[in-house]
Design a protein around this motif. Structure first.
Motif, PDB file in Angstrom:
ATOM      1  N   ALA A  81      -3.134   1.836  22.794  1.00 23.34           N
ATOM      2  CA  ALA A  81      -2.582   0.489  22.606  1.00 23.34           C
ATOM      3  C   ALA A  81      -1.091   0.438  22.934  1.00 23.34           C
ATOM      4  CB  ALA A  81      -2.825   0.026  21.173  1.00 23.34           C
ATOM      5  N   LEU A  82      -0.433   1.597  22.945  1.00 23.62           N
ATOM      6  CA  LEU A  82       1.001   1.651  23.264  1.00 23.62           C
ATOM      7  C   LEU A  82       1.265   1.824  24.758  1.00 23.62           C
ATOM      8  CD1 LEU A  82       2.339   4.006  20.426  1.00 23.62           C
ATOM      9  CD2 LEU A  82       2.179   1.495  20.424  1.00 23.62           C
ATOM     10  N   THR A 130     -10.692   6.600  25.530  1.00 27.75           N
ATOM     11  CA  THR A 130      -9.424   6.325  24.856  1.00 27.75           C
ATOM     12  C   THR A 130      -8.286   7.197  25.367  1.00 27.75           C
ATOM     13  OG1 THR A 130      -9.998   7.906  23.113  1.00 27.75           O
ATOM     14  CG2 THR A 130     -10.565   5.590  22.729  1.00 27.75           C
ATOM     15  N   SER A 183     -10.881  11.936  13.842  1.00 26.66           N
ATOM     16  CA  SER A 183     -10.362  10.663  14.348  1.00 26.66           C
ATOM     17  C   SER A 183     -10.493  10.508  15.853  1.00 26.66           C
ATOM     18  CB  SER A 183      -8.896  10.499  13.946  1.00 26.66           C
ATOM     19  OG  SER A 183      -8.098  11.556  14.463  1.00 26.66           O
ATOM     20  N   SER A 184     -10.945  11.543  16.548  1.00 26.52           N
ATOM     21  CA  SER A 184     -11.062  11.440  18.000  1.00 26.52           C
ATOM     22  C   SER A 184     -11.915  12.597  18.515  1.00 26.52           C
ATOM     23  CB  SER A 184      -9.678  11.480  18.662  1.00 26.52           C
ATOM     24  OG  SER A 184      -9.767  11.222  20.052  1.00 26.52           O
ATOM     25  N   ILE A 227      -4.518   9.379  12.704  1.00 24.71           N
ATOM     26  CA  ILE A 227      -4.706   8.337  13.717  1.00 24.71           C
ATOM     27  C   ILE A 227      -5.634   8.891  14.797  1.00 24.71           C
ATOM     28  CG2 ILE A 227      -2.423   7.334  13.320  1.00 24.71           C
ATOM     29  CD1 ILE A 227      -1.603   8.625  16.062  1.00 24.71           C
ATOM     30  N   TYR A 265      -6.639   8.458  19.273  1.00 25.69           N
ATOM     31  CA  TYR A 265      -5.979   8.138  20.540  1.00 25.69           C
ATOM     32  C   TYR A 265      -6.040   6.651  20.863  1.00 25.69           C
ATOM     33  CZ  TYR A 265      -4.507  12.683  22.234  1.00 25.69           C
ATOM     34  OH  TYR A 265      -3.828  13.864  22.406  1.00 25.69           O
ATOM     35  N   ARG A 266      -6.935   5.924  20.196  1.00 28.86           N
ATOM     36  CA  ARG A 266      -6.981   4.484  20.449  1.00 28.86           C
ATOM     37  C   ARG A 266      -5.643   3.827  20.094  1.00 28.86           C
ATOM     38  NH1 ARG A 266     -11.553   2.120  21.355  1.00 28.86           N
ATOM     39  NH2 ARG A 266     -12.742   3.663  20.144  1.00 28.86           N
ATOM     40  N   GLU A 267      -5.006   4.321  19.024  1.00 34.27           N
ATOM     41  CA  GLU A 267      -3.697   3.790  18.649  1.00 34.27           C
ATOM     42  C   GLU A 267      -2.652   4.082  19.724  1.00 34.27           C
ATOM     43  OE1 GLU A 267      -5.621   4.585  14.569  1.00 34.27           O
ATOM     44  OE2 GLU A 267      -5.868   5.193  16.652  1.00 34.27           O
ATOM     45  N   LEU A 268      -2.725   5.269  20.328  1.00 35.75           N
ATOM     46  CA  LEU A 268      -1.781   5.592  21.395  1.00 35.75           C
ATOM     47  C   LEU A 268      -2.099   4.789  22.664  1.00 35.75           C
ATOM     48  CD1 LEU A 268      -1.271   9.457  21.089  1.00 35.75           C
ATOM     49  CD2 LEU A 268       0.066   7.597  20.077  1.00 35.75           C
ATOM     50  N   LEU A 315       4.269   2.959  15.914  1.00 38.41           N
ATOM     51  CA  LEU A 315       3.048   2.963  15.114  1.00 38.41           C
ATOM     52  C   LEU A 315       3.313   2.672  13.638  1.00 38.41           C
ATOM     53  CD1 LEU A 315       1.299   6.079  16.680  1.00 38.41           C
ATOM     54  CD2 LEU A 315       0.578   3.688  16.926  1.00 38.41           C
ATOM     55  N   ASP A 372     -13.817   6.940  18.810  1.00 33.47           N
ATOM     56  CA  ASP A 372     -12.653   7.247  19.640  1.00 33.47           C
ATOM     57  C   ASP A 372     -13.001   8.447  20.514  1.00 33.47           C
ATOM     58  OD1 ASP A 372     -10.080   8.442  20.437  1.00 33.47           O
ATOM     59  OD2 ASP A 372      -9.177   7.033  19.030  1.00 33.47           O
TER      60      ASP A 372
END
Length: 300
Positions: free
Chosen positions: A293-294, A141, A46-47, A286, A288-291, A10, A71
């Motif tokens: 994507a991983l 997400t 953020s979520s 951040i 969970y959308r960032e996670l 990230l 999110d």
């Protein structure tokens, strides 16, 4: 334990304090949905996660459809904790599954689910909740767990199966055997099995969080100071930081004696003081959308 590999992916360093400010129990009551909408607009949380079996799920799903930038995950639910405001499984009405208490609702506490629910029935129910979120037009997400009810050796495989089947990161902290024994009251043998599973998931490239933190629901006084203390104590790594915000409504007050804490969470996380504290502390936010994507694409 080695630093979380998700941090580097990230773009963070091993010493960065990264938080997912997560709003639980969305859809439990109407006040939770309208509070979440306000807080998304304010931009500090953020979520969040919706409770699919609850009465106001459809409004939450409608919001998710009209606000795809939000999110939102699925707050997998196996318990129904309030005295006169209850909900039950969406997959069955069969008492032989052990999912329900004598009133026909989910058990009040996780211990009731752990002692009575058939693991196969648990998987069917949890998958039904994910499927209903998708059918209602949501693009979840992540998945997490209401009252920690999936955190049992018999249920964790269902949780992991949903994670891999639907490509959704799950709220699973990277805990050591010592953490599990001391903090979660889990016997050493079971703790070793859980840690082995966590290591296997990470070896598969699945993103995990490092820590769980948040605000308790037992004291609404000085909520801003409580939040500052909890946020200031965050450790390096990714923390799933739990709050339970709702607006102050007659419905909320009737449902739960924790209404003051929930309203205080709403007020605290729509506060410029909280925003400034997080910025001054250098905490990185951040969702969970960032996670998500991983998540590897070859695990289903």
């Amino acid at each position: 334990m080695q630093p979380n590999p998700a941090l580097k992916k990230l773009g963070f360093s091993d010493t960065d304090r990264v938080a997912i400010i997560h709003t639980d129990d969305i859809g439990m009551c109407q006040a939770s949905v309208s509070a979440f909408a306000d807080m998304v607009d304010y931009g500090l949380i953020s979520s969040g996660a919706v409770m699919v079996p609850c009465p106001w799920f459809l409004e939450a799903a409608e919001y998710a459809q009209s606000h795809p930038e939000a999110d939102l995950g699925v707050h997998l639910t196996l318990t129904s904790e309030w005295k006169t405001y209850r909900w039950g499984p969406i997959s069955t009405r069969d008492p032989n599954t052990g999912l329900m208490d004598e009133q026909g609702f989910f058990h009040h506490r996780s211990e009731g689910a752990w002692a009575n629910a058939d693991p196969d029935a648990v998987f069917v129910e949890l998958e039904a909740q994910v499927k209903r979120s998708l059918a209602a037009g949501m693009d979840p997400t992540h998945i997490d767990t209401h009252m920690g009810s999936v955190a049992h050796p018999a249920f964790i495989p269902s949780y992991v199966q949903l994670m891999t089947k639907y490509g959704l990161p799950a709220m699973i902290p990277r805990m050591s055997v010592e953490d599990l024994v001391a903090g979660q009251n889990i016997d050493p043998g079971t703790a070793e099995l859980i840690v082995g599973m966590i290591q296997s998931l990470e070896e598969m490239g699945l993103p995990l969080v490092d820590h769980l933190s948040g605000l308790e629901l037992d004291d609404a006084a000085n909520r801003l100071e409580q939040a500052k203390q909890a946020l200031g104590a965050l450790k390096p790594g990714i923390t799933h930081f739990i709050i339970h915000p709702s607006k102050d409504t007659p419905e909320l007050r009737q449902i739960t004696t924790s209404w003051e804490c929930r309203v205080a969470d709403y007020e605290t996380f729509t506060s410029d003081d909280t925003r400034k504290f997080i910025e001054d502390e250098g905490i990185q936010i951040i969702g969970y959308r960032e996670l998500k994507a991983l998540m590897p694409t070859d695990i289903k």
